[in-house]
Design an enzyme around this catalytic site. Structure first.
Site, PDB file in Angstrom:
ATOM      1  N   ASP A   9       0.864  -1.184   0.000  1.00  0.00           N
ATOM      2  CA  ASP A   9       0.000   0.000   0.000  1.00  0.00           C
ATOM      3  C   ASP A   9       0.893   1.223   0.000  1.00  0.00           C
ATOM      4  O   ASP A   9       1.877   1.291   0.737  1.00  0.00           O
ATOM      5  CB  ASP A   9      -0.970  -0.008   1.182  1.00  0.00           C
ATOM      6  CG  ASP A   9      -0.285  -0.149   2.533  1.00  0.00           C
ATOM      7  OD1 ASP A   9      -0.088   0.879   3.222  1.00  0.00           O
ATOM      8  OD2 ASP A   9       0.032  -1.287   2.913  1.00  0.00           O
ATOM      9  N   GLU A 100      -8.208   4.372  11.555  1.00  0.00           N
ATOM     10  CA  GLU A 100      -7.247   4.187  12.643  1.00  0.00           C
ATOM     11  C   GLU A 100      -6.982   5.530  13.303  1.00  0.00           C
ATOM     12  O   GLU A 100      -7.432   6.578  12.834  1.00  0.00           O
ATOM     13  CB  GLU A 100      -5.937   3.608  12.096  1.00  0.00           C
ATOM     14  CG  GLU A 100      -5.292   4.501  11.030  1.00  0.00           C
ATOM     15  CD  GLU A 100      -4.015   3.911  10.463  1.00  0.00           C
ATOM     16  OE1 GLU A 100      -3.109   3.611  11.272  1.00  0.00           O
ATOM     17  OE2 GLU A 100      -3.929   3.764   9.231  1.00  0.00           O
TER      18      GLU A 100
END
Length: 308
Positions: A9, A100
């Protein structure tokens, strides 16, 4: 578990070229597209172009700042979808929600309210025609999200971060696997192969494109059922076209090639630096493939050499 493919990613912290990741063995890339309600990854377009140039599969993700706000979650999702469409992210791929702690995103609210907001975000993306998934650390998911609700709604769709060490890791050690239901991807390191990029391993087949239609072949002459033995008839039905060699790929002797069946579904892996007898060839998923065994064993010609 149906799949084991490396994925990276990338965000603005990573380079625009995906070539080094491809050489290391990555097959999929998840590009950060957006964050909050206004941030757009300035490198996304170039990273996507390089992903395609390296023949890697592409997904996208959004970094959330909505916490447990349903209304803001919906707005961020619409922003993300709009950008994903402008970037031409295929609707056969995943839009991931990165939820997150960081950049103002507050996770320490009630599990109920957090999950409600997350589901509101995912619904917008899903209703736009994309596959959807949720990313976060194992601790956050266990403490602040009702992952059972997420998985019940969208199936195996969790992308979970859990590292054995903060140092470089090249290959996942499954002794440290974060056992949870519904994990599609495990992010096992923040420094994969020393490339300063997150390393992930897929646990689910994320690429499920339907097989391309096989090109029609000219009709072959029929074997008479009134002449020849059964063994001779079966032999006549086979098309033997030589042998093929599967070389070591990307400089990695541990790299393996995944076979397909005749309908385009992925099957087992085979080792490189091996030779195989060819029984037939045809186009599967738009790729020229050689049959090296039964109908479950077709290898893309792009991984082969010395066909003769």
């Amino acid at each position: 578990m149906a799949s084991r493919e490396y994925a990276v990613d990338v965000a603005a912290y990573q380079p625009t070229s995906m070539s080094a990741y491809k050489r290391a063995g990555a097959r999929q890339v998840i590009v950060k597209a957006t964050e909050g309600l206004g941030y757009i990854n300035p490198k996304a377009s170039a990273q996507i172009e390089s992903t395609h140039a390296n023949h890697m599969y592409l997904h996208a993700y959004h970094f959330a700042t909505f916490g447990n706000s349903v209304s803001r979650a919906k707005m961020e999702a619409k922003f993300f979808v709009s950008r994903a469409e402008k970037l031409n992210i295929s609707k056969k791929r995943y839009l991931w929600l990165d939820w997150e702690t960081g950049d103002g995103n507050v996770v320490v609210n009630s599990t109920y309210s957090n999950t409600k907001a997350i589901l509101a975000f995912m619904k917008i993306c899903h209703d736009a025609g994309y596959k959807v998934g949720l990313y976060s650390g194992a601790y956050v998911l266990r403490q602040y999200v009702d992952t059972a609700k997420i998985v019940k709604k969208y199936g195996t769709c969790l992308w979970v971060a859990s590292y054995a060490t903060m140092d470089r890791i090249d290959n996942p050690n499954f002794n440290y696997f974060p056992s949870m239901n519904g994990i599609a991807i495990w992010q096992f390191t923040q420094n994969w192969c020393g490339l300063s990029v997150d390393g992930n391993i897929t646990l689910k087949e994320l690429i499920t494109d339907s097989a391309d239609k096989v090109q029609k072949k000219a009709p072959s002459s029929k074997v008479s059922h009134d002449s020849g033995t059964e063994k001779e008839r079966k032999g006549a039905e086979k098309k033997v076209t030589g042998t093929v060699y599967v070389p070591i790929l990307y400089g990695n002797p541990n790299y393996k090639v995944r076979l397909l069946d005749s309908k385009g579904h992925y099957q087992k892996y085979i080792n490189t630096n091996t030779s195989w007898k060819i029984w037939d060839e045809k186009t599967i998923r738009g790729m020229k493939c050689y049959k090296i065994g039964n109908d479950q064993q077709w290898i893309p010609a792009k991984f082969c050499s010395n066909h003769g």
